[in-house]
Design a protein around this motif. Structure first.
Motif, short mmCIF file in Angstrom:
data_model
loop_
_atom_site.label_atom_id
_atom_site.label_comp_id
_atom_site.label_asym_id
_atom_site.label_seq_id
_atom_site.Cartn_x
_atom_site.Cartn_y
_atom_site.Cartn_z
N MET A 250 0.85 -1.20 0.00
CA MET A 250 0.00 0.00 0.00
C MET A 250 0.88 1.24 0.00
N THR A 251 0.56 2.22 -0.84
CA THR A 251 1.35 3.44 -0.94
C THR A 251 1.06 4.37 0.23
N ASP A 252 1.99 5.33 0.43
CA ASP A 252 1.78 6.31 1.51
C ASP A 252 0.51 7.10 1.28
N SER A 253 0.23 7.45 0.00
CA SER A 253 -0.96 8.24 -0.29
C SER A 253 -2.23 7.49 0.04
N ALA A 254 -2.21 6.17 -0.10
CA ALA A 254 -3.38 5.37 0.21
C ALA A 254 -3.60 5.28 1.72
N CYS A 255 -2.52 5.43 2.50
CA CYS A 255 -2.62 5.35 3.96
C CYS A 255 -3.05 6.67 4.57
N ARG A 256 -2.73 7.78 3.89
CA ARG A 256 -3.06 9.08 4.45
C ARG A 256 -4.57 9.32 4.42
N PRO A 257 -5.10 9.98 5.45
CA PRO A 257 -6.53 10.31 5.42
C PRO A 257 -6.80 11.36 4.34
N PRO A 258 -8.02 11.43 3.84
CA PRO A 258 -8.36 12.45 2.83
C PRO A 258 -8.32 13.84 3.44
N LEU A 259 -8.24 14.85 2.58
CA LEU A 259 -8.27 16.22 3.07
C LEU A 259 -9.58 16.51 3.80
N ALA A 260 -10.65 15.91 3.32
CA ALA A 260 -11.97 16.02 3.95
C ALA A 260 -12.83 14.87 3.45
N ASP A 261 -13.80 14.50 4.24
CA ASP A 261 -14.79 13.52 3.82
C ASP A 261 -16.07 14.25 3.48
N LEU A 262 -16.66 13.90 2.35
CA LEU A 262 -17.92 14.50 1.91
C LEU A 262 -19.03 13.47 2.04
N VAL A 263 -19.95 13.70 2.95
CA VAL A 263 -21.07 12.79 3.19
C VAL A 263 -22.21 13.13 2.24
N LEU A 264 -22.64 12.14 1.47
CA LEU A 264 -23.70 12.32 0.49
C LEU A 264 -24.83 11.33 0.77
N PRO A 265 -25.84 11.72 1.55
CA PRO A 265 -26.99 10.83 1.78
C PRO A 265 -27.71 10.56 0.46
N CYS A 266 -28.02 9.30 0.21
CA CYS A 266 -28.49 8.93 -1.13
C CYS A 266 -29.67 7.97 -1.07
N LEU A 267 -30.75 8.36 -1.73
CA LEU A 267 -31.91 7.48 -1.92
C LEU A 267 -32.38 7.63 -3.36
N ASP A 268 -32.03 6.65 -4.18
CA ASP A 268 -32.43 6.62 -5.60
C ASP A 268 -31.98 7.89 -6.33
N GLU A 269 -30.67 8.08 -6.40
CA GLU A 269 -30.10 9.24 -7.09
C GLU A 269 -29.17 8.80 -8.22
N ALA A 270 -29.51 7.70 -8.89
CA ALA A 270 -28.65 7.18 -9.95
C ALA A 270 -28.40 8.21 -11.04
N GLU A 271 -29.40 9.00 -11.36
CA GLU A 271 -29.27 9.98 -12.43
C GLU A 271 -28.32 11.11 -12.07
N ALA A 272 -28.32 11.51 -10.80
CA ALA A 272 -27.52 12.66 -10.37
C ALA A 272 -26.09 12.30 -9.99
N LEU A 273 -25.84 11.08 -9.61
CA LEU A 273 -24.54 10.71 -9.04
C LEU A 273 -23.34 11.04 -9.93
N PRO A 274 -23.37 10.77 -11.22
CA PRO A 274 -22.19 11.10 -12.03
C PRO A 274 -21.84 12.58 -11.98
N TRP A 275 -22.83 13.45 -12.06
CA TRP A 275 -22.60 14.90 -11.98
C TRP A 275 -22.03 15.27 -10.63
N VAL A 276 -22.63 14.75 -9.56
CA VAL A 276 -22.20 15.11 -8.21
C VAL A 276 -20.78 14.63 -7.94
N LEU A 277 -20.50 13.37 -8.21
CA LEU A 277 -19.20 12.81 -7.88
C LEU A 277 -18.08 13.40 -8.74
N ALA A 278 -18.40 13.86 -9.94
CA ALA A 278 -17.39 14.49 -10.78
C ALA A 278 -16.94 15.83 -10.22
N ARG A 279 -17.70 16.39 -9.28
CA ARG A 279 -17.41 17.71 -8.73
C ARG A 279 -16.89 17.66 -7.29
#
Length: 238
Positions: free
Chosen positions: A1-30
């Motif tokens: 495992m690389t050092d970058s994989a061990c480091r925590p992310p700069l921030a965690d983004l919590v995305l509550p999701c209920l049937d959002e298949a259409e929106a997910l690509p747009w959201v996650l790309a941003r």
């Protein structure tokens, strides 16, 4: 495992999701670079979880239905110093959270909220806006905070949020976070964010009935007696 994989992310983004298949690509790309997207699947039947995982998000499952249940499951799954929350329906751009997190890191606020500014007619239904305004006035009376919106986009430190001991698991979760933060003496502020036409139909405020249930849940939160909570600095250092 690389050092970058061990480091925590700069921030965690919590995305509550209920049937959002259409929106997910747009959201996650941003999602800001270096951040981890935590998609909390709250019982989707449209393949949302599979899409989110294929797009590189961490997927958490929360069987108990409710906006608060999904948000809190994401908070518990977070591991970064900063945690952000955003709807998963493409109504707000997650990329706007990076400068918000920078302001929290700089000490400008302990909890920074995104004040929704509708982009076009019909984006924010009249009944939903009226309910939000009523709750904002009640919040000012209860806490003294001069906020205009109780929207879902927000950022704070993870350990401090956990120290608030949030208990609401329905629509009152975002308001309870603000109320308990105010009771603890946090600096709570808001900043304008564009509010876009959402993808699909709202599960909470898309109807009068949904708005009424949300207002009912939040009124219950406002009725909670003020409690003694540790300050953000005490929570982080504990």
């Amino acid at each position: 495992m690389t050092d970058s994989a061990c480091r925590p992310p700069l921030a965690d983004l919590v995305l509550p999701c209920l049937d959002e298949a259409e929106a997910l690509p747009w959201v996650l790309a941003r999602v800001p670079a270096g951040w981890r997207a935590v998609v909390v699947d709250n019982g989707s039947t449209d393949g949302s979880a599979e899409i989110a995982r294929a797009l590189g998000a961490t997927v958490v499952y929360e069987a108990r239905r409710g906006f608060g249940a999904a948000c809190h499951a994401g908070l518990l799954a977070a591991r970064a110093e900063f945690v952000a929350f955003c709807d998963c329906d493409a109504s707000m751009d997650p990329g706007l959270l990076a400068p918000m997190a920078a302001r929290v890191a700089a000490g400008e606020a302990d909890l920074l909220l995104g004040r929704r500014r509708p982009q076009g007619r019909g984006v924010w239904p009249a009944h939903a806006r009226a309910g939000n305004l009523t709750l904002a006035r009640m919040l000012r009376s209860r806490t003294g905070l001069r906020l205009h919106d109780l929207g879902p986009m927000r950022v704070a430190r993870r350990e401090a949020l956990l120290g608030l001991d949030l208990t609401d698991r329905r629509s009152g979760y975002p308001l309870q976070m603000v109320v308990r933060a105010a009771d603890a003496g946090w600096k709570v502020a808001e900043t304008d964010v564009p509010y876009l036409p959402r993808s699909g139909k709202s599960k909470v405020t898309g109807t009068w009935r949904g708005t009424w249930h949300a207002v009912r849940d939040m009124r219950r939160v406002l009725a909670e007696p003020p409690g003694t909570r540790p300050s953000p600095a005490e929570e982080v250092s504990a």
